[in-house]
Scaffold this active site. Structure first.
Site, short mmCIF file in Angstrom:
data_model
loop_
_atom_site.label_atom_id
_atom_site.label_comp_id
_atom_site.label_asym_id
_atom_site.label_seq_id
_atom_site.Cartn_x
_atom_site.Cartn_y
_atom_site.Cartn_z
N TYR A 33 37.84 -43.08 12.38
CA TYR A 33 38.31 -44.17 12.04
C TYR A 33 37.50 -45.11 11.36
CZ TYR A 33 36.34 -47.09 15.65
OH TYR A 33 35.47 -47.89 16.57
N ARG A 52 30.99 -43.27 5.44
CA ARG A 52 30.66 -43.11 6.85
C ARG A 52 31.95 -42.31 7.16
NH1 ARG A 52 29.85 -48.36 10.64
NH2 ARG A 52 32.06 -48.54 10.12
N ARG A 100 49.15 -27.60 21.68
CA ARG A 100 47.99 -28.34 22.47
C ARG A 100 47.07 -27.03 22.64
NH1 ARG A 100 45.89 -29.36 27.50
NH2 ARG A 100 44.54 -31.23 27.48
N HIS A 102 42.66 -26.50 23.33
CA HIS A 102 41.10 -27.25 22.81
C HIS A 102 40.57 -26.63 21.65
CE1 HIS A 102 41.79 -28.37 27.08
NE2 HIS A 102 40.77 -28.93 27.07
N LYS A 147 31.96 -41.99 14.29
CA LYS A 147 32.76 -42.91 14.33
C LYS A 147 34.24 -42.48 15.10
CE LYS A 147 34.19 -47.57 12.81
NZ LYS A 147 33.85 -48.33 14.12
N GLU A 180 23.50 -50.58 21.80
CA GLU A 180 24.44 -51.40 20.80
C GLU A 180 25.44 -52.14 21.65
OE1 GLU A 180 26.48 -49.25 17.81
OE2 GLU A 180 26.49 -47.48 19.44
N LEU A 205 25.99 -46.43 16.35
CA LEU A 205 26.55 -46.34 14.77
C LEU A 205 25.78 -47.02 13.90
CD1 LEU A 205 29.60 -45.20 14.03
CD2 LEU A 205 30.15 -47.77 14.00
#
Ligand code: PLP
Length: 287
Positions: A33, A52, A100, A102, A147, A180, A205
């Site tokens: 995101y 990014r 579903r 993995h 991210k 961070e 990040l």
């Protein structure tokens, strides 16, 4: 006025917006995101955020859901439709919908959600008077530079901070060095007026606000060191602050109940805050 969001190639009313129950973002946090500030109806540093986004997607082997130009046009349309003068864009891309399992599925279309939110950063910013932070062990994985929407440790840390009456939790690695915040980068100003922030790597990040602040600080002739600092060094610092798309530059006035400086936002933090706001409102340009 109805609020619109963008979900998988359609503008929909926010209250009706939904994704599939087998979206891999929902089941595996298999997605990334971006959060981009909007000031005066335009995104701040859109190219850096899209860079990014692209690099997070590349690391996770997910394709871009649309070209950068198309993504920008969609955001502009949402800003317009939702009448956002000041606020945030949230852009999320997941691997898509698949039964579903993995293993990463093949040939799946990435799913995209874009929302906007109005926030009065500039006119009603109560963060600028300084906030408290606590310190907590960094229990996250080894690729904090991606991210990803997998934010459970960050949510736990932020909840712990709120329970302690603090705004943010600074995460600390096994060597006792601050990595961070849970949703921001951490900075201190040393006794000899050096600006310190941890160098980028897999542990943090690469904050877009961080990068712009480094450029601003450099142009203003400040002494910058991209160097990790310990909790003790942070507590003994002259000033401290956090940076992010949602908190811009927010001074820190106490860490774990240790007062920083005289307990009010320091002069350098204030100056950086002002320069950054000028940058966002177009009063300051960078070379
Ligand atoms: N670090 C983490 C863990 C974050 O979640 C964020 C923002 O969400 C940041 C740093 C600051 O990044 P940016 O300045 O791009 O908002």
């Amino acid at each position: 006025m109805a609020r619109f969001s963008y979900v998988n190639r359609r503008y929909v009313q926010h209250s009706h917006a939904a994704v599939h129950i087998e979206d891999r973002g929902f089941q595996f946090a298999d997605g990334v995101y971006e959060v981009i500030p909007i000031v005066n109806q335009r995104m701040i540093d859109p190219q850096q955020h899209l860079d990014r986004l692209e690099s997070s997607l590349l690391e996770m082997n997910i394709t871009m859901p649309a070209s950068r130009r198309v993504l920008e046009l969609i955001v502009d349309e949402l800003i317009d439709r939702n009448g956002v003068f000041e606020g945030l864009v949230y852009m999320q891309v997941t691997r898509g919908v698949a039964p579903r399992d993995h293993k990463f599925p093949k040939g799946v279309q990435p799913a995209i959600v874009i929302t906007t939110k109005r926030v009065r950063f500039l006119t009603q910013n109560n963060l600028s008077d300084g906030v408290k932070v606590i310190t907590i062990p960094d229990i996250r994985w080894n690729r904090c530079d991606i991210k990803t929407v997998s934010l459970l440790p960050n949510c736990m840390g932020k909840t712990q901070a709120a329970a302690a009456g603090a705004y943010e939790a600074w995460q600390v690695d096994r060597e006792g060095l601050v990595t961070e915040g849970t949703s921001s980068n951490a900075w201190i100003v040393t006794d000899d007026d050096k600006l310190l922030t941890r160098p980028v790597g897999h542990e943090i990040l690469r904050g877009v606000t961080r990068q712009s602040l480094l450029r601003i600080a450099d142009e203003e002739g400040l002494t910058i060191e991209e160097q990790a600092f310990s909790v003790e060094e942070a507590k003994a610092a002259r000033e401290a602050f956090v940076s992010s798309a949602t908190s811009f530059v927010t001074p820190v006035v106490s860490i774990d109940d240790t007062t920083i400086g005289d307990g009010t936002p320091g002069p350098l933090s204030r100056r950086l805050q002002g320069w950054y706001l000028d940058y966002c409102t177009g009063l300051k340009n960078l070379a």
